[in-house]
Scaffold this motif. Structure first.
Motif, PDB file in Angstrom:
ATOM      1  N   CYS A 183      18.350  -2.835 -15.143  1.00 16.32           N
ATOM      2  CA  CYS A 183      16.970  -3.219 -14.971  1.00 16.32           C
ATOM      3  C   CYS A 183      16.434  -3.981 -16.301  1.00 16.32           C
ATOM      4  O   CYS A 183      16.707  -3.496 -17.314  1.00 16.32           O
ATOM      5  CB  CYS A 183      16.059  -1.883 -14.841  1.00 16.32           C
ATOM      6  SG  CYS A 183      14.290  -2.363 -14.859  1.00 16.32           S
ATOM      7  N   VAL A 184      16.131  -5.090 -15.757  1.00 19.34           N
ATOM      8  CA  VAL A 184      15.709  -6.088 -16.891  1.00 19.34           C
ATOM      9  C   VAL A 184      14.290  -6.368 -16.558  1.00 19.34           C
ATOM     10  O   VAL A 184      13.779  -6.857 -15.633  1.00 19.34           O
ATOM     11  CB  VAL A 184      16.493  -7.573 -16.774  1.00 19.34           C
ATOM     12  CG1 VAL A 184      15.991  -8.348 -17.865  1.00 19.34           C
ATOM     13  CG2 VAL A 184      17.988  -7.269 -16.994  1.00 19.34           C
TER      14      VAL A 184
ATOM     15  N   LEU B 260      18.366  -6.531  -6.860  1.00 21.79           N
ATOM     16  CA  LEU B 260      16.895  -6.059  -6.144  1.00 21.79           C
ATOM     17  C   LEU B 260      15.708  -6.267  -6.829  1.00 21.79           C
ATOM     18  O   LEU B 260      15.629  -5.924  -8.173  1.00 21.79           O
ATOM     19  CB  LEU B 260      17.198  -4.531  -6.315  1.00 21.79           C
ATOM     20  CG  LEU B 260      16.191  -3.395  -5.878  1.00 21.79           C
ATOM     21  CD1 LEU B 260      15.922  -3.972  -4.270  1.00 21.79           C
ATOM     22  CD2 LEU B 260      16.201  -2.238  -5.862  1.00 21.79           C
ATOM     23  N   GLY B 261      14.760  -6.729  -6.164  1.00 20.79           N
ATOM     24  CA  GLY B 261      13.462  -7.234  -6.972  1.00 20.79           C
ATOM     25  C   GLY B 261      12.449  -6.186  -6.318  1.00 20.79           C
ATOM     26  O   GLY B 261      12.673  -5.913  -5.340  1.00 20.79           O
ATOM     27  N   VAL B 262      11.659  -5.628  -7.125  1.00 22.04           N
ATOM     28  CA  VAL B 262      10.609  -4.881  -6.751  1.00 22.04           C
ATOM     29  C   VAL B 262       9.310  -5.129  -7.069  1.00 22.04           C
ATOM     30  O   VAL B 262       9.111  -5.447  -8.238  1.00 22.04           O
ATOM     31  CB  VAL B 262      10.580  -3.197  -7.274  1.00 22.04           C
ATOM     32  CG1 VAL B 262       9.820  -2.553  -6.649  1.00 22.04           C
ATOM     33  CG2 VAL B 262      12.086  -2.957  -7.006  1.00 22.04           C
ATOM     34  N   ILE B 263       8.129  -5.542  -6.073  1.00 23.51           N
ATOM     35  CA  ILE B 263       7.096  -6.384  -6.470  1.00 23.51           C
ATOM     36  C   ILE B 263       6.076  -5.817  -5.493  1.00 23.51           C
ATOM     37  O   ILE B 263       6.289  -5.361  -4.701  1.00 23.51           O
ATOM     38  CB  ILE B 263       7.346  -7.783  -6.164  1.00 23.51           C
ATOM     39  CG1 ILE B 263       6.059  -8.705  -6.616  1.00 23.51           C
ATOM     40  CG2 ILE B 263       7.448  -8.076  -4.693  1.00 23.51           C
ATOM     41  CD1 ILE B 263       6.478 -10.020  -6.606  1.00 23.51           C
ATOM     42  N   PRO B 264       4.822  -5.606  -6.053  1.00 24.19           N
ATOM     43  CA  PRO B 264       3.628  -4.903  -5.567  1.00 24.19           C
ATOM     44  C   PRO B 264       3.088  -6.138  -4.590  1.00 24.19           C
ATOM     45  O   PRO B 264       3.125  -7.163  -4.857  1.00 24.19           O
ATOM     46  CB  PRO B 264       2.634  -4.871  -6.594  1.00 24.19           C
ATOM     47  CG  PRO B 264       3.366  -4.621  -7.846  1.00 24.19           C
ATOM     48  CD  PRO B 264       4.770  -5.762  -7.749  1.00 24.19           C
TER      49      PRO B 264
ATOM     50  N   GLU C 233       8.275   3.171 -10.833  1.00 27.29           N
ATOM     51  CA  GLU C 233       9.065   4.242 -10.540  1.00 27.29           C
ATOM     52  C   GLU C 233      10.472   3.753  -9.804  1.00 27.29           C
ATOM     53  O   GLU C 233      11.290   4.444 -10.085  1.00 27.29           O
ATOM     54  CB  GLU C 233       8.189   5.307  -9.829  1.00 27.29           C
ATOM     55  CG  GLU C 233       8.824   6.316  -9.249  1.00 27.29           C
ATOM     56  CD  GLU C 233       8.097   7.262  -8.326  1.00 27.29           C
ATOM     57  OE1 GLU C 233       8.598   8.259  -7.938  1.00 27.29           O
ATOM     58  OE2 GLU C 233       6.962   6.975  -8.011  1.00 27.29           O
ATOM     59  N   LEU C 234      10.245   2.971  -8.810  1.00 28.92           N
ATOM     60  CA  LEU C 234      11.657   2.679  -8.024  1.00 28.92           C
ATOM     61  C   LEU C 234      12.410   1.799  -8.805  1.00 28.92           C
ATOM     62  O   LEU C 234      13.689   2.195  -8.897  1.00 28.92           O
ATOM     63  CB  LEU C 234      11.079   1.739  -6.796  1.00 28.92           C
ATOM     64  CG  LEU C 234      12.206   1.304  -5.953  1.00 28.92           C
ATOM     65  CD1 LEU C 234      12.929   2.554  -5.390  1.00 28.92           C
ATOM     66  CD2 LEU C 234      11.486   0.558  -4.851  1.00 28.92           C
TER      67      LEU C 234
ATOM     68  N   GLU D 275      16.400   3.257  -9.622  1.00 28.15           N
ATOM     69  CA  GLU D 275      17.489   2.372  -9.094  1.00 28.15           C
ATOM     70  C   GLU D 275      18.433   1.769 -10.227  1.00 28.15           C
ATOM     71  O   GLU D 275      19.328   1.352  -9.870  1.00 28.15           O
ATOM     72  CB  GLU D 275      16.756   1.329  -8.236  1.00 28.15           C
ATOM     73  CG  GLU D 275      16.336   1.467  -6.742  1.00 28.15           C
ATOM     74  CD  GLU D 275      17.346   2.114  -5.848  1.00 28.15           C
ATOM     75  OE1 GLU D 275      18.446   1.414  -6.143  1.00 28.15           O
ATOM     76  OE2 GLU D 275      17.025   2.983  -5.010  1.00 28.15           O
ATOM     77  N   SER D 276      18.047   2.251 -11.348  1.00 26.22           N
ATOM     78  CA  SER D 276      18.989   1.656 -12.412  1.00 26.22           C
ATOM     79  C   SER D 276      19.305   2.672 -13.229  1.00 26.22           C
ATOM     80  O   SER D 276      19.129   3.751 -13.478  1.00 26.22           O
ATOM     81  CB  SER D 276      17.767   1.112 -13.466  1.00 26.22           C
ATOM     82  OG  SER D 276      16.970  -0.270 -12.773  1.00 26.22           O
ATOM     83  N   ASP D 277      20.513   2.007 -13.962  1.00 30.65           N
ATOM     84  CA  ASP D 277      21.466   2.799 -14.616  1.00 30.65           C
ATOM     85  C   ASP D 277      21.105   2.662 -16.319  1.00 30.65           C
ATOM     86  O   ASP D 277      21.611   3.328 -16.930  1.00 30.65           O
ATOM     87  CB  ASP D 277      23.000   2.710 -14.575  1.00 30.65           C
ATOM     88  CG  ASP D 277      23.460   2.873 -13.014  1.00 30.65           C
ATOM     89  OD1 ASP D 277      23.210   3.853 -12.713  1.00 30.65           O
ATOM     90  OD2 ASP D 277      23.998   2.017 -12.426  1.00 30.65           O
TER      91      ASP D 277
END
Length: 248
Positions: free
Chosen positions: A22-23, A84-88, A146-147, A151-153
Protein backbone atom coordinates in the motif's frame (compact mmCIF):
# COMPACT_ATOMS: atom_id res chain seq x y z
CA UNK A 1 -9.13 -34.96 -1.97
CA UNK A 2 -9.77 -35.50 -5.64
CA UNK A 3 -7.00 -35.60 -8.24
CA UNK A 4 -8.26 -32.32 -9.68
CA UNK A 5 -8.19 -30.60 -6.25
CA UNK A 6 -4.69 -31.90 -5.63
CA UNK A 7 -3.53 -30.54 -8.98
CA UNK A 8 -5.08 -27.15 -8.22
CA UNK A 9 -3.29 -27.02 -4.86
CA UNK A 10 0.03 -27.91 -6.46
CA UNK A 11 -0.42 -25.23 -9.11
CA UNK A 12 -1.30 -22.65 -6.45
CA UNK A 13 1.69 -23.53 -4.27
CA UNK A 14 3.97 -23.29 -7.31
CA UNK A 15 3.00 -19.67 -7.92
CA UNK A 16 5.42 -17.11 -6.43
CA UNK A 17 4.16 -15.16 -3.43
CA UNK A 18 3.07 -11.67 -4.43
CA UNK A 19 3.54 -8.90 -1.90
CA UNK A 20 0.81 -6.27 -1.78
CA UNK A 21 2.27 -2.86 -0.99
CA UNK A 22 0.00 0.00 0.00
CA UNK A 23 1.49 3.33 -1.06
CA UNK A 24 0.12 6.60 0.28
CA UNK A 25 1.12 9.69 -1.71
CA UNK A 26 -0.13 12.96 -3.13
CA UNK A 27 -2.86 13.31 -5.73
CA UNK A 28 -0.82 16.32 -6.88
CA UNK A 29 2.60 16.28 -8.52
CA UNK A 30 4.18 18.88 -6.27
CA UNK A 31 6.66 21.47 -7.49
CA UNK A 32 9.79 19.27 -7.50
CA UNK A 33 9.61 17.29 -10.73
CA UNK A 34 12.22 14.79 -9.54
CA UNK A 35 9.66 13.40 -7.06
CA UNK A 36 7.63 12.24 -10.06
CA UNK A 37 10.63 10.24 -11.27
CA UNK A 38 11.03 8.71 -7.81
CA UNK A 39 7.39 7.57 -7.85
CA UNK A 40 7.84 6.16 -11.33
CA UNK A 41 10.97 4.26 -10.26
CA UNK A 42 9.18 2.70 -7.29
CA UNK A 43 6.27 1.64 -9.49
CA UNK A 44 8.63 0.07 -11.99
CA UNK A 45 10.33 -1.90 -9.21
CA UNK A 46 6.95 -3.27 -8.10
CA UNK A 47 6.26 -4.31 -11.70
CA UNK A 48 9.62 -6.06 -12.06
CA UNK A 49 9.21 -7.85 -8.72
CA UNK A 50 5.62 -8.89 -9.55
CA UNK A 51 4.43 -7.09 -6.41
CA UNK A 52 0.93 -5.68 -6.27
CA UNK A 53 0.44 -1.97 -5.69
CA UNK A 54 -2.53 -0.92 -3.55
CA UNK A 55 -3.23 2.80 -3.77
CA UNK A 56 -5.96 5.40 -3.52
CA UNK A 57 -7.20 5.05 -7.09
CA UNK A 58 -7.40 7.48 -9.97
CA UNK A 59 -4.88 8.86 -12.44
CA UNK A 60 -3.71 12.17 -11.02
CA UNK A 61 -0.50 13.31 -9.39
CA UNK A 62 2.01 10.97 -7.75
CA UNK A 63 -0.80 8.45 -7.21
CA UNK A 64 -1.40 8.16 -10.94
CA UNK A 65 2.33 8.15 -11.67
CA UNK A 66 3.17 5.18 -9.46
CA UNK A 67 0.09 3.22 -10.58
CA UNK A 68 0.86 3.78 -14.27
CA UNK A 69 4.45 2.61 -13.75
CA UNK A 70 3.45 -0.38 -11.61
CA UNK A 71 1.21 -1.56 -14.46
CA UNK A 72 4.29 -1.76 -16.70
CA UNK A 73 3.27 1.06 -19.03
CA UNK A 74 6.56 2.93 -18.70
CA UNK A 75 8.60 -0.24 -19.34
CA UNK A 76 6.87 -2.23 -22.07
CA UNK A 77 3.52 -0.49 -22.51
CA UNK A 78 1.55 -3.68 -22.01
CA UNK A 79 -0.35 -2.78 -18.82
CA UNK A 80 0.21 -6.26 -17.40
CA UNK A 81 1.08 -5.22 -13.85
CA UNK A 82 -0.89 -5.84 -10.68
CA UNK A 83 -2.51 -2.69 -9.28
CA UNK A 84 -5.56 -2.20 -7.07
CA UNK A 85 -6.97 1.29 -6.70
CA UNK A 86 -9.58 2.04 -4.03
CA UNK A 87 -11.50 5.28 -4.39
CA UNK A 88 -14.68 6.76 -2.87
CA UNK A 89 -17.47 7.25 -5.38
CA UNK A 90 -17.63 10.98 -4.58
CA UNK A 91 -14.16 11.43 -6.12
CA UNK A 92 -14.85 9.57 -9.35
CA UNK A 93 -15.45 10.96 -12.81
CA UNK A 94 -15.77 8.52 -15.73
CA UNK A 95 -14.77 9.97 -19.08
CA UNK A 96 -14.18 7.05 -21.44
CA UNK A 97 -15.45 6.62 -24.99
CA UNK A 98 -17.38 3.34 -24.96
CA UNK A 99 -16.64 2.84 -28.67
CA UNK A 100 -12.89 2.94 -28.13
CA UNK A 101 -10.88 -0.21 -27.43
CA UNK A 102 -8.09 1.75 -25.77
CA UNK A 103 -7.78 4.50 -23.19
CA UNK A 104 -6.88 7.10 -25.81
CA UNK A 105 -10.27 8.74 -25.39
CA UNK A 106 -9.45 9.20 -21.71
CA UNK A 107 -6.15 10.98 -22.34
CA UNK A 108 -7.48 14.52 -22.76
CA UNK A 109 -9.48 14.52 -19.54
CA UNK A 110 -6.57 12.98 -17.62
CA UNK A 111 -4.19 15.64 -18.90
CA UNK A 112 -6.71 18.40 -18.17
CA UNK A 113 -7.26 17.26 -14.58
CA UNK A 114 -3.54 16.76 -14.01
CA UNK A 115 -2.99 20.29 -15.28
CA UNK A 116 -5.67 21.59 -12.91
CA UNK A 117 -4.04 19.71 -10.01
CA UNK A 118 -0.69 21.26 -10.88
CA UNK A 119 -2.21 24.76 -11.00
CA UNK A 120 -4.28 24.43 -7.86
CA UNK A 121 -7.61 24.38 -9.72
CA UNK A 122 -8.54 20.72 -9.26
CA UNK A 123 -12.15 20.20 -8.14
CA UNK A 124 -11.46 16.87 -6.42
CA UNK A 125 -12.75 14.54 -9.13
CA UNK A 126 -10.45 12.08 -10.85
CA UNK A 127 -10.90 9.94 -13.97
CA UNK A 128 -10.50 6.17 -14.06
CA UNK A 129 -8.48 4.22 -16.61
CA UNK A 130 -7.58 0.55 -17.02
CA UNK A 131 -3.99 1.57 -17.70
CA UNK A 132 -3.80 2.36 -13.98
CA UNK A 133 -5.03 -1.07 -12.86
CA UNK A 134 -8.21 -2.43 -11.36
CA UNK A 135 -10.35 0.08 -9.47
CA UNK A 136 -12.76 -0.62 -6.62
CA UNK A 137 -15.25 2.15 -5.86
CA UNK A 138 -16.41 2.39 -2.23
CA UNK A 139 -18.92 4.54 -0.39
CA UNK A 140 -16.67 6.46 2.00
CA UNK A 141 -13.13 7.43 2.95
CA UNK A 142 -13.34 5.12 5.98
CA UNK A 143 -14.16 2.13 3.79
CA UNK A 144 -11.38 3.14 1.42
CA UNK A 145 -8.76 3.08 4.19
CA UNK A 146 -10.12 -0.15 5.66
CA UNK A 147 -10.01 -2.01 2.34
CA UNK A 148 -6.57 -0.68 1.45
CA UNK A 149 -5.21 -1.87 4.80
CA UNK A 150 -6.82 -5.32 4.54
CA UNK A 151 -5.47 -5.82 1.01
CA UNK A 152 -1.89 -4.88 1.92
CA UNK A 153 1.12 -6.64 3.42
CA UNK A 154 3.03 -3.42 4.10
CA UNK A 155 2.69 0.36 3.96
CA UNK A 156 4.80 3.04 2.29
CA UNK A 157 4.38 6.80 2.46
CA UNK A 158 5.75 9.00 -0.31
CA UNK A 159 5.50 12.80 -0.27
CA UNK A 160 1.94 14.08 -0.04
CA UNK A 161 -0.39 16.33 1.89
CA UNK A 162 -2.94 16.08 4.70
CA UNK A 163 -4.40 12.79 3.50
CA UNK A 164 -1.04 11.07 3.11
CA UNK A 165 0.08 12.12 6.59
CA UNK A 166 -3.21 11.06 8.18
CA UNK A 167 -3.17 7.67 6.48
CA UNK A 168 0.39 6.70 7.38
CA UNK A 169 0.04 7.96 10.96
CA UNK A 170 -3.04 5.78 11.39
CA UNK A 171 -1.06 2.74 10.18
CA UNK A 172 1.71 3.57 12.66
CA UNK A 173 -0.82 3.89 15.49
CA UNK A 174 -2.44 0.58 14.52
CA UNK A 175 0.98 -1.08 14.74
CA UNK A 176 1.64 0.43 18.16
CA UNK A 177 -1.73 -0.87 19.37
CA UNK A 178 -1.03 -4.35 18.03
CA UNK A 179 -3.74 -4.27 15.36
CA UNK A 180 -1.17 -5.28 12.74
CA UNK A 181 2.56 -6.02 12.52
CA UNK A 182 3.10 -5.08 8.87
CA UNK A 183 6.17 -3.16 7.66
CA UNK A 184 5.88 0.63 7.54
CA UNK A 185 8.35 2.63 5.46
CA UNK A 186 8.64 6.37 4.93
CA UNK A 187 10.05 7.17 1.50
CA UNK A 188 11.85 10.25 2.77
CA UNK A 189 12.75 11.58 -0.65
CA UNK A 190 15.09 14.59 -0.39
CA UNK A 191 14.31 14.83 3.33
CA UNK A 192 10.58 15.43 2.82
CA UNK A 193 9.72 13.70 6.11
CA UNK A 194 12.55 15.22 8.17
CA UNK A 195 10.13 17.47 10.14
CA UNK A 196 7.98 14.43 11.00
CA UNK A 197 11.05 12.47 12.07
CA UNK A 198 12.10 15.43 14.25
CA UNK A 199 8.65 15.37 15.85
CA UNK A 200 8.97 11.66 16.59
CA UNK A 201 12.46 12.18 18.01
CA UNK A 202 11.18 14.97 20.27
CA UNK A 203 8.22 12.84 21.39
CA UNK A 204 10.62 10.04 22.33
CA UNK A 205 12.81 12.46 24.28
CA UNK A 206 9.78 13.72 26.23
CA UNK A 207 8.41 10.23 26.90
CA UNK A 208 5.32 10.34 24.69
CA UNK A 209 6.65 7.59 22.40
CA UNK A 210 8.87 4.76 23.60
CA UNK A 211 12.24 4.39 21.92
CA UNK A 212 11.26 0.90 20.77
CA UNK A 213 8.04 2.13 19.18
CA UNK A 214 10.11 4.70 17.35
CA UNK A 215 11.50 1.70 15.46
CA UNK A 216 8.07 0.86 14.00
CA UNK A 217 8.91 3.24 11.15
CA UNK A 218 11.77 2.54 8.77
CA UNK A 219 13.14 5.37 6.64
CA UNK A 220 14.27 5.09 3.01
CA UNK A 221 15.72 7.76 0.78
CA UNK A 222 15.55 5.85 -2.53
CA UNK A 223 13.10 3.50 -4.25
CA UNK A 224 15.59 0.63 -4.01
CA UNK A 225 15.94 1.20 -0.27
CA UNK A 226 12.14 1.03 0.12
CA UNK A 227 12.22 -2.50 -1.30
CA UNK A 228 15.16 -3.48 0.90
CA UNK A 229 13.49 -2.21 4.08
CA UNK A 230 10.23 -4.00 3.30
CA UNK A 231 12.07 -7.28 2.73
CA UNK A 232 14.13 -6.98 5.93
CA UNK A 233 11.54 -5.42 8.25
CA UNK A 234 11.48 -6.61 11.86
CA UNK A 235 8.72 -5.49 14.18
CA UNK A 236 9.97 -4.05 17.51
CA UNK A 237 9.44 -6.62 20.27
CA UNK A 238 8.28 -6.06 23.85
CA UNK A 239 7.09 -2.54 23.15
CA UNK A 240 3.74 -2.63 21.37
CA UNK A 241 0.44 -3.10 23.17
CA UNK A 242 -0.64 -6.74 23.35
CA UNK A 243 -4.35 -6.01 22.95
CA UNK A 244 -7.10 -8.30 21.67
CA UNK A 245 -8.85 -6.85 18.66
CA UNK A 246 -11.20 -9.69 17.71
CA UNK A 247 -11.73 -9.69 13.95
CA UNK A 248 -9.75 -6.49 13.45
Amino acid sequence: MTEQQQQQEEEQSAKPYVKSVCVYCGSSFGTDKSIIKAAEKLGELFYKLNWRLVYGGGTTGLMGTIAYAAMGNTIDGNSLGNVLGVIPEALVIKERNSNSTSDDANTDIVEKINSDVQNGKHNGYTPLSEKYGKTVIVKSMHLRKELMAKESDCFVAMPGGYGTLEEIMECITWSQLGIHDKPIVLFNYKGFYDPLLDFIKKSIELGFISAKNGEIIKVASTADEVIELINNYKIPLNSRFNLKWGQQ
